[in-house]
Design a protein around this motif. Structure first.
Motif, PDB file in Angstrom:
ATOM      1  N   ARG A 223     -23.756 -55.271  38.811  1.00 62.87           N
ATOM      2  CA  ARG A 223     -23.290 -53.882  38.827  1.00 62.87           C
ATOM      3  C   ARG A 223     -22.809 -53.483  37.436  1.00 62.87           C
ATOM      4  NH1 ARG A 223     -18.282 -51.362  40.096  1.00 62.87           N
ATOM      5  NH2 ARG A 223     -17.372 -53.373  40.661  1.00 62.87           N
ATOM      6  N   PRO A 224     -23.276 -52.361  36.893  1.00 63.37           N
ATOM      7  CA  PRO A 224     -22.870 -51.930  35.550  1.00 63.37           C
ATOM      8  C   PRO A 224     -21.344 -51.760  35.451  1.00 63.37           C
ATOM      9  CG  PRO A 224     -24.740 -50.652  36.306  1.00 63.37           C
ATOM     10  CD  PRO A 224     -24.296 -51.467  37.471  1.00 63.37           C
ATOM     11  N   ALA A 225     -20.773 -52.325  34.409  1.00 58.26           N
ATOM     12  CA  ALA A 225     -19.346 -52.184  34.096  1.00 58.26           C
ATOM     13  C   ALA A 225     -18.425 -52.803  35.139  1.00 58.26           C
ATOM     14  CB  ALA A 225     -18.982 -50.720  33.883  1.00 58.26           C
ATOM     15  N   ALA A 226     -18.956 -53.665  36.014  1.00 61.43           N
ATOM     16  CA  ALA A 226     -18.100 -54.299  37.026  1.00 61.43           C
ATOM     17  C   ALA A 226     -17.046 -55.184  36.374  1.00 61.43           C
ATOM     18  CB  ALA A 226     -18.952 -55.120  37.993  1.00 61.43           C
ATOM     19  N   MET A 227     -17.448 -55.955  35.354  1.00 68.82           N
ATOM     20  CA  MET A 227     -16.505 -56.838  34.675  1.00 68.82           C
ATOM     21  C   MET A 227     -15.450 -56.042  33.924  1.00 68.82           C
ATOM     22  SD  MET A 227     -18.949 -59.873  33.218  1.00 68.82           S
ATOM     23  CE  MET A 227     -19.741 -61.029  34.347  1.00 68.82           C
ATOM     24  N   GLU A 228     -15.885 -54.972  33.280  1.00 62.34           N
ATOM     25  CA  GLU A 228     -14.933 -54.119  32.547  1.00 62.34           C
ATOM     26  C   GLU A 228     -13.948 -53.460  33.511  1.00 62.34           C
ATOM     27  OE1 GLU A 228     -18.144 -54.224  32.133  1.00 62.34           O
ATOM     28  OE2 GLU A 228     -18.476 -54.699  30.004  1.00 62.34           O
ATOM     29  N   GLN A 229     -14.444 -53.079  34.700  1.00 60.98           N
ATOM     30  CA  GLN A 229     -13.561 -52.464  35.697  1.00 60.98           C
ATOM     31  C   GLN A 229     -12.446 -53.424  36.098  1.00 60.98           C
ATOM     32  OE1 GLN A 229     -15.333 -51.720  39.518  1.00 60.98           O
ATOM     33  NE2 GLN A 229     -13.529 -50.697  40.343  1.00 60.98           N
ATOM     34  N   LEU A 230     -12.798 -54.689  36.357  1.00 57.16           N
ATOM     35  CA  LEU A 230     -11.781 -55.659  36.747  1.00 57.16           C
ATOM     36  C   LEU A 230     -10.798 -55.898  35.608  1.00 57.16           C
ATOM     37  CD1 LEU A 230     -10.816 -57.500  39.034  1.00 57.16           C
ATOM     38  CD2 LEU A 230     -12.165 -59.341  38.010  1.00 57.16           C
ATOM     39  N   ALA A 231     -11.292 -55.908  34.369  1.00 55.14           N
ATOM     40  CA  ALA A 231     -10.405 -56.112  33.212  1.00 55.14           C
ATOM     41  C   ALA A 231      -9.385 -54.983  33.099  1.00 55.14           C
ATOM     42  CB  ALA A 231     -11.234 -56.220  31.933  1.00 55.14           C
ATOM     43  N   VAL A 232      -9.832 -53.740  33.336  1.00 54.86           N
ATOM     44  CA  VAL A 232      -8.928 -52.577  33.276  1.00 54.86           C
ATOM     45  C   VAL A 232      -7.890 -52.656  34.400  1.00 54.86           C
ATOM     46  CG1 VAL A 232      -8.794 -50.074  33.551  1.00 54.86           C
ATOM     47  CG2 VAL A 232     -10.583 -51.076  32.116  1.00 54.86           C
ATOM     48  N   LEU A 233      -8.344 -52.985  35.608  1.00 55.31           N
ATOM     49  CA  LEU A 233      -7.426 -53.101  36.741  1.00 55.31           C
ATOM     50  C   LEU A 233      -6.424 -54.235  36.526  1.00 55.31           C
ATOM     51  CD1 LEU A 233      -9.968 -52.591  39.682  1.00 55.31           C
ATOM     52  CD2 LEU A 233      -8.113 -51.037  39.038  1.00 55.31           C
ATOM     53  N   ALA A 234      -6.884 -55.319  35.886  1.00 51.71           N
ATOM     54  CA  ALA A 234      -5.983 -56.440  35.611  1.00 51.71           C
ATOM     55  C   ALA A 234      -4.841 -56.010  34.690  1.00 51.71           C
ATOM     56  CB  ALA A 234      -6.760 -57.596  34.988  1.00 51.71           C
ATOM     57  N   VAL A 235      -5.157 -55.177  33.709  1.00 52.17           N
ATOM     58  CA  VAL A 235      -4.108 -54.661  32.803  1.00 52.17           C
ATOM     59  C   VAL A 235      -3.107 -53.825  33.589  1.00 52.17           C
ATOM     60  CG1 VAL A 235      -3.653 -53.138  30.850  1.00 52.17           C
ATOM     61  CG2 VAL A 235      -5.586 -54.727  30.760  1.00 52.17           C
ATOM     62  N   GLN A 236      -3.611 -52.957  34.493  1.00 49.95           N
ATOM     63  CA  GLN A 236      -2.714 -52.129  35.310  1.00 49.95           C
ATOM     64  C   GLN A 236      -1.804 -52.986  36.179  1.00 49.95           C
ATOM     65  OE1 GLN A 236      -4.950 -49.252  37.583  1.00 49.95           O
ATOM     66  NE2 GLN A 236      -6.096 -48.531  35.802  1.00 49.95           N
ATOM     67  N   ALA A 237      -2.336 -54.094  36.685  1.00 51.40           N
ATOM     68  CA  ALA A 237      -1.566 -54.962  37.572  1.00 51.40           C
ATOM     69  C   ALA A 237      -0.696 -55.955  36.815  1.00 51.40           C
ATOM     70  CB  ALA A 237      -2.513 -55.720  38.501  1.00 51.40           C
ATOM     71  N   GLY A 238      -0.868 -56.047  35.502  1.00 55.26           N
ATOM     72  CA  GLY A 238      -0.109 -57.018  34.719  1.00 55.26           C
ATOM     73  C   GLY A 238      -0.574 -58.441  34.974  1.00 55.26           C
ATOM     74  N   VAL A 239      -1.898 -58.609  35.188  1.00 59.64           N
ATOM     75  CA  VAL A 239      -2.478 -59.914  35.496  1.00 59.64           C
ATOM     76  C   VAL A 239      -3.484 -60.272  34.410  1.00 59.64           C
ATOM     77  CG1 VAL A 239      -3.786 -61.239  37.222  1.00 59.64           C
ATOM     78  CG2 VAL A 239      -2.224 -59.430  37.961  1.00 59.64           C
TER      79      VAL A 239
END
Length: 509
Positions: free
Chosen positions: A142-158
């Motif tokens: 899926r396009p940008a799936a890895m980038e999406q998780l990286a962005v969400l990880a920053v929001q979650a502090g993970v």
């Protein structure tokens, strides 16, 4: 998600409540309507048949027919059946975290089910439990799936695994496990790829990753709004993967709720979490007893208090409590309370947790009690000067017209807000003259003192005792929630920790 089912079942039990004695015919008619309600909620037919058969067996005895309150007995039988269908009345099943870290959690599911977002939400939940967590995206398609998780990880502090282009999903899994061992992570969450439909390639890849990672937990993420398709998806994944639990997303949507009731019964897998909002912290542990209570319109007062304890800033709450104890309550403090309410899920989210609200939905709608109302009230206060917020008594006609124009509302709406503030402020003044006992109880309940660390445990225990087949009374709720709300004299709704709205009456415009 369960609103339609709740409304239908409430109508069934309301018709029974006026009868002193129930005959076998009354019980048969009631269970027939329960059956229709469950089918309309998209519950699988075999599950409904089993539910009704057990309920009829329990309801056919003399204990129900000759009961002092037979309608309550039927409600209790339905409640017990729902709890059993959803997983039993034991404690909620948590995650199986290995004693020898890192624990591997594998997330599986179809594309669009909310799998990536759920992985980040779960990471945040574990971080709050003092776990060191690593997120890794294995979705190479899926396009940008890895980038999406990286962005969400920053929001979650993970922490998230760095992206290396060109690696296959199994190789990423091996790299994530190696990094977790070398860097001392407690938990690794692997977000696998999904497809729009079930196919062999996706299943084979997920099975290979499961073989490499040997996860302690393999969670299937399913969209609640897909109905019986979610049940079929769960069965297909369960045949190929060692699933240990289910996560249902979009539980705050307007789906019919049948997937939640069917998936547990069809697969035998426990539902471990519910995705309840788009926010990064919108993931709740699944508790069969509390969900069954919500379906029957009993609300979930325990969840309400847990939400308050989680979202309220204790330092800010202590400052507010000291001011309120002195009888101080200005419009700036009211604005803070409105913001706090939005943070806790808004008007609709909180009212969904209050017992009996389902029965007055029409009155609530007619009174325009909604999140939009909170936004309008916040806009009115924001249109005031700092002096006007501190001293609302100086607000004369010309000032009110200016404020109304700035907020885009009528002057009458400004007057209603000022009246509401005045009623709440008067209530707090009355409480302050009683020695501030209500404020001390509120602080103790939220662990802000008065009983040492965890001083609110006794009150939370009382709330948990309110469960069962019978909704708690208003007196029980008020006893379990001491010191919350303003206790307005006009019979208004009392919402926990929301002094600014405690004088609001849903039956008056």
């Amino acid at each position: 998600m369960f609103d339609g089912l709740t409304e239908r079942l409430s109508g069934v039990f309301d018709r029974l409540s006026g009868r002193g004695v129930l005959s076998d015919k009354d019980i048969d008619e009631a269970l027939r309507e329960v059956r229709v309600a469950l089918l309309e909620a998209d519950v699988a037919l075999p599950v409904v048949r089993e539910f009704i058969a057990k309920a009829k067996e329990r309801a056919s005895g003399e204990a129900v027919i000759r009961s002092v309150r037979p309608a309550d007995q039927v409600v209790k039988i339905t409640y017990d059946g729902l709890v059993e269908m959803l997983g039993g009345d034991g404690e909620p099943e948590g995650l199986n975290l290995s004693l020898n870290p890192p624990t591997v959690i594998l997330m599986a599911g179809l594309q669009g089910s909310g799998k990536t977002t759920t992985a980040a939400k779960l990471g945040l939940r574990l971080v709050r439990e003092r776990k060191k967590v690593l997120l890794a995206s294995l979705d190479t398609r899926r396009p940008a799936a890895m980038e999406q998780l990286a962005v969400l990880a920053v929001q979650a502090g993970v922490e998230s695994l760095p992206i290396v282009a060109g690696q296959s999903a199994p190789d990423i899994a091996r790299r994530a496990l190696s990094a977790a061992k070398l860097q001392g992570y407690d938990v690794v969450i692997l977000d696998t790829a999904g497809r729009t439909t079930l196919d062999e390639a996706m299943m084979a890849e997920a099975a290979e990753i499961a073989r490499i990672a040997t996860p302690s937990e393999t969670l299937l993420v399913a969209d609640s709004l897909t109905g019986q398709d979610a049940v079929r998806t769960a069965k297909a994944f369960h045949e190929r993967l060692p699933l240990t639990g289910l996560v249902l997303t979009r539980a705050d949507g307007d789906g019919r709720g049948g997937a939640a009731l069917s998936m547990r019964a069809v697969t035998g897998l426990p539902i471990k979490f519910l995705g309840v909002s788009e926010k990064i912290d919108g993931l709740d542990a699944f508790d069969a007893r509390r969900v069954a209570g919500r379906i029957l319109g009993q609300g979930d007062v325990v969840a309400l208090v847990e939400k308050a304890a989680q979202d309220i800033d204790l330092a800010q709450a202590e400052v507010l409590a000291r001011k309120l104890a002195k009888g101080q309550f200005d419009l700036e403090m009211m604005a803070e309370q409105l913001a706090q309410m939005k943070k806790m899920g808004g008007m609709e989210g909180l009212m969904g947790l209050l017992p009996g609200v389902q029965k007055i939905k029409k009155q609530i709608a007619e009174a325009n009690i909604s999140d939009r109302m909170l936004d309008r009230q916040t806009a009115i206060i924001s249109s005031m000067t700092k002096q006007e917020r501190k001293k609302p008594d100086i607000l004369q006609a010309s000032r009110k017209r200016r404020i109304a124009k700035g907020a885009g509302v009528d002057v009458a709406e400004v007057n209603r807000l000022l009246k509401q503030h005045r009623q709440t402020a008067d209530a707090f003044k009355m409480m302050s003259r009683s020695g501030g006992r209500g404020f001390a109880q509120m602080a103790s309940m939220l662990g802000m003192g008065g009983g040492g660390p965890g001083g609110g445990g006794g009150d939370l225990a009382r709330l948990k005792a309110l469960g069962g087949g019978k909704p708690p009374s208003a007196e029980e709720i008020q006893k379990a929630l001491p010191g919350f709300g303003g206790g307005a004299s006009d019979g208004g709704l009392k919402l926990p920790g929301l002094g600014g709205l405690s004088g609001l009456n849903p039956f008056k415009k």
